[in-house]
Design an enzyme around this catalytic site. Structure first.
Site, PDB file in Angstrom:
ATOM      1  N   GLY A   1       0.438  23.560   2.726  1.00  0.00           N
ATOM      2  CA  GLY A   1      -0.159  22.586   1.550  1.00  0.00           C
ATOM      3  C   GLY A   1      -1.199  21.562   2.098  1.00  0.00           C
ATOM      4  N   VAL A   2      -1.112  20.675   1.168  1.00  0.00           N
ATOM      5  CA  VAL A   2      -2.376  19.770   1.856  1.00  0.00           C
ATOM      6  C   VAL A   2      -1.927  19.069   3.055  1.00  0.00           C
ATOM      7  CG1 VAL A   2      -3.276  17.446   0.967  1.00  0.00           C
ATOM      8  CG2 VAL A   2      -2.883  19.109  -0.790  1.00  0.00           C
TER       9      VAL A   2
ATOM     10  N   ALA B   1       6.175  20.001   7.082  1.00  0.00           N
ATOM     11  CA  ALA B   1       5.082  19.425   5.835  1.00  0.00           C
ATOM     12  C   ALA B   1       5.447  20.529   4.799  1.00  0.00           C
ATOM     13  CB  ALA B   1       3.657  19.587   6.323  1.00  0.00           C
TER      14      ALA B   1
ATOM     15  N   CYS C   1       0.620   6.034   0.850  1.00  0.00           N
ATOM     16  CA  CYS C   1      -0.810   6.504   0.945  1.00  0.00           C
ATOM     17  C   CYS C   1      -1.483   5.796   1.835  1.00  0.00           C
ATOM     18  CB  CYS C   1      -1.358   6.368  -0.592  1.00  0.00           C
ATOM     19  SG  CYS C   1      -3.087   6.618  -0.505  1.00  0.00           S
TER      20      CYS C   1
ATOM     21  N   ASP D   1       5.076   8.859  -8.031  1.00  0.00           N
ATOM     22  CA  ASP D   1       5.845  10.395  -7.520  1.00  0.00           C
ATOM     23  C   ASP D   1       7.264  10.324  -7.906  1.00  0.00           C
ATOM     24  OD1 ASP D   1       3.366  10.680  -5.926  1.00  0.00           O
ATOM     25  OD2 ASP D   1       4.243  10.445  -4.173  1.00  0.00           O
TER      26      ASP D   1
ATOM     27  N   GLY E   1       4.600  24.620   6.772  1.00  0.00           N
ATOM     28  CA  GLY E   1       3.997  24.262   5.245  1.00  0.00           C
ATOM     29  C   GLY E   1       2.371  24.470   5.019  1.00  0.00           C
TER      30      GLY E   1
ATOM     31  N   HIS F   1     -32.489  16.803  -6.435  1.00  0.00           N
ATOM     32  CA  HIS F   1     -32.513  17.782  -5.530  1.00  0.00           C
ATOM     33  C   HIS F   1     -33.233  17.285  -4.288  1.00  0.00           C
ATOM     34  CE1 HIS F   1     -33.963  21.710  -3.754  1.00  0.00           C
ATOM     35  NE2 HIS F   1     -35.198  21.042  -3.738  1.00  0.00           N
TER      36      HIS F   1
ATOM     37  N   ALA G   1      -2.061   9.831  -5.448  1.00  0.00           N
ATOM     38  CA  ALA G   1      -2.261   8.448  -5.440  1.00  0.00           C
ATOM     39  C   ALA G   1      -2.957   8.007  -6.849  1.00  0.00           C
ATOM     40  CB  ALA G   1      -2.949   7.908  -4.297  1.00  0.00           C
TER      41      ALA G   1
ATOM     42  N   GLY H   1       0.674  -1.177   0.047  1.00  0.00           N
ATOM     43  CA  GLY H   1      -0.089  -0.148   0.028  1.00  0.00           C
ATOM     44  C   GLY H   1       0.874   1.196  -0.020  1.00  0.00           C
TER      45      GLY H   1
END
Length: 466
Positions: free
Chosen positions: A183-184, A271, A42, A313, A181, A445, A321, A39
């Site tokens: 970011g995400v 990060a 991730c 990556d 950091g 809706h 991912a 795995g």
């Protein structure tokens, strides 16, 4: 020496999906992975455990704050951090076992150990006990993923100064967590610990959060997170971090230069991003080179060396991912003689905070730089009935279309559950849909997804609910 059609180095989202698809296509395949579980980052210490903690912490904050009480649910929850971590680990274990099952189902050999190239068509695997096994393959796929990028002057000891892996298993809730950091990774893990009771300060070198995303959505997200109590120090850099037994002392300076300031924290999360993991691969044995970051220079998935492929990556493009998974499928199908390409213009990105941010395609900033004429339709969640009755009205949907053809060029969402909605536009844009195509498509809706349709309508100023 055992021989395979394909040997894959790395068992993360790129590697394991490549292995499964190879097995489905009838190729003999081995996946080399040195972790005790499949795995990759991730599943083990990234996407999945962080989402488990994001979900649990969101419910805890809703129950302990005003949100549940406003709905007529009056409770006084107690945080059991050990149990929260246990359920996270159990979820991850279940998923890793699922990949092992899929390997057995598709006749994939998991070779446990760390792989390296030994010339074209050969891989040597070093097991934990030091023994080595040689494998031969017609095609080799490099899918070794990435690792946290270190910050000069800041030593990660994973005691007080931690990376993303450490932030997923802290033994107690910090009084003050400093995140370097915006970011995400920093925003998601910062959100987890803020919800559980930490004071969270985010330090970012740039003058904005979420680099690379649509500026307007990023500003909206920052405003929402700041309202929740997250403190931002933008345009700042950490020049020193000194850890002790009970905390960390930091020195910050303005990125543009100026007076330094000191900051104290219980923990510091570094990060600032990730870098390709290519150490020990012996790439020179096949004539492959990397850039300064360790990234393989060749565009994915084939390299300049026949029979050597690279996905995920370790090569160019966003470190996501689902991008690695797409490259895995394309790579294996091309090995099997089937035509397959990855549309790099339509790789979605998501930040799983609250509200969430989701994006696909071009931003306004990119289109302006290209000199391409465009039009924009927006629709706020304050005007969406489902968002209003659920008391989740922060954010908006933005659709960008070509000024002449009306083709959708980019979609940027910030709001409730937008991670589950961006896929609609991925499909639409894959088929070159126009904003009018979306506007004319019936949406159920009441749902939050109606905001997407209304935004598409508003590309031509025709939204009906605002």
């Amino acid at each position: 020496m055992k021989s395979y059609d394909v040997v894959i180095i790395g068992g993360g989202p790129g590697g394991y999906n490549a292995a499964i698809r190879a097995g489905q296509l009838g190729l003999t395949v081995a996946c080399v992975e040195g972790r005790s579980t499949l795995g990759g980052t991730c599943l083990n210490v990234g996407c999945m455990p962080s989402k488990a903690l994001l979900h649990a912490s969101e419910l805890y904050e809703a129950a302990s704050g005003d949100e549940f009480a406003h709905l007529g649910i009056e409770v006084k929850p107690t945080l059991n951090l050990a149990q929260m971590m246990k359920q996270k680990d159990e979820s991850v274990t279940g998923l890793t076992k699922g990949i092992e099952y899929l390997f057995r189902k598709n006749k994939v050999d998991w070779i446990k150990g760390w792989g390296r190239l030994d010339g074209v068509g050969k891989v040597v695997v070093k097991a934990e006990d030091g023994s080595e096994t040689a494998l031969q393959a017609k095609d080799i796929v490099i899918a070794t993923g990435s690792e946290p990028t270190p910050l000069p002057g800041v030593t990660i000891d994973n005691q007080r100064i931690i990376d993303s892996t450490g932030a997923l298993s802290l033994p107690q809730v910090p009084k003050h967590l400093v995140v370097i950091g915006a970011g995400v990774i920093g925003l998601e893990l910062g959100s987890v610990w803020r919800r559980l009771g930490s004071q969270v300060t985010v330090i970012e070198y740039l003058d904005r959060i979420c680099p690379g995303t649509d500026t307007e959505t990023a500003k909206t997200l920052q405003k929402a997170l700041a309202k929740q109590g997250m403190v931002f120090k933008l345009g700042s850099k950490v020049t020193q971090a000194t850890a002790s037994a009970d905390g960390v002392s930091l020195v910050l300076e303005p990125a543009a230069g100026g007076t330094a300031e000191s900051l104290q924290a219980d923990y510091v999360l570094v990060a600032i991003g990730r870098r390709p993991y290519t150490k020990g691969l012996n790439l020179e044995s096949v004539g492959l080179e990397t850039d300064k970051r360790g990234m393989l220079a060749q565009r994915t998935p084939p390299t300049s060396v026949p029979g050597v492929w690279v996905i995920g990556d370790v090569t160019s493009g966003p470190m996501l991912a689902h991008k690695a998974e797409d490259e895995a499928v394309a790579c294996i199908e091309r090995i099997a003689g089937k035509p397959h390409e990855v549309n790099y213009n339509l790789i979605p990105g998501v930040i799983y905070t609250r509200p969430e941010l989701a994006t696909v395609g071009k931003t306004e900033e990119q289109l302006k730089a290209e000199g391409r004429a465009y039009k924009v339709g927006k629709f706020p969640f304050t005007a969406n009935s489902r968002a209003k009755i659920n008391h989740e009205t922060e954010g908006f949907a933005k659709v960008i279309a070509d000024a002449e053809t009306d083709e959708v060029l980019g979609v940027h969402l910030v709001g409730p559950s937008v991670s589950e909605m961006i896929g609609e536009f991925c499909v639409a844009m894959e088929f070159s849909a126009s904003a009018e195509d979306i506007a004319l498509t019936c949406h159920p809706h009441p749902t939050r997804s109606e905001a997407l349709r209304q935004a598409a309508m508003n590309v031509d100023g025709m939204a009906m609910q605002i």
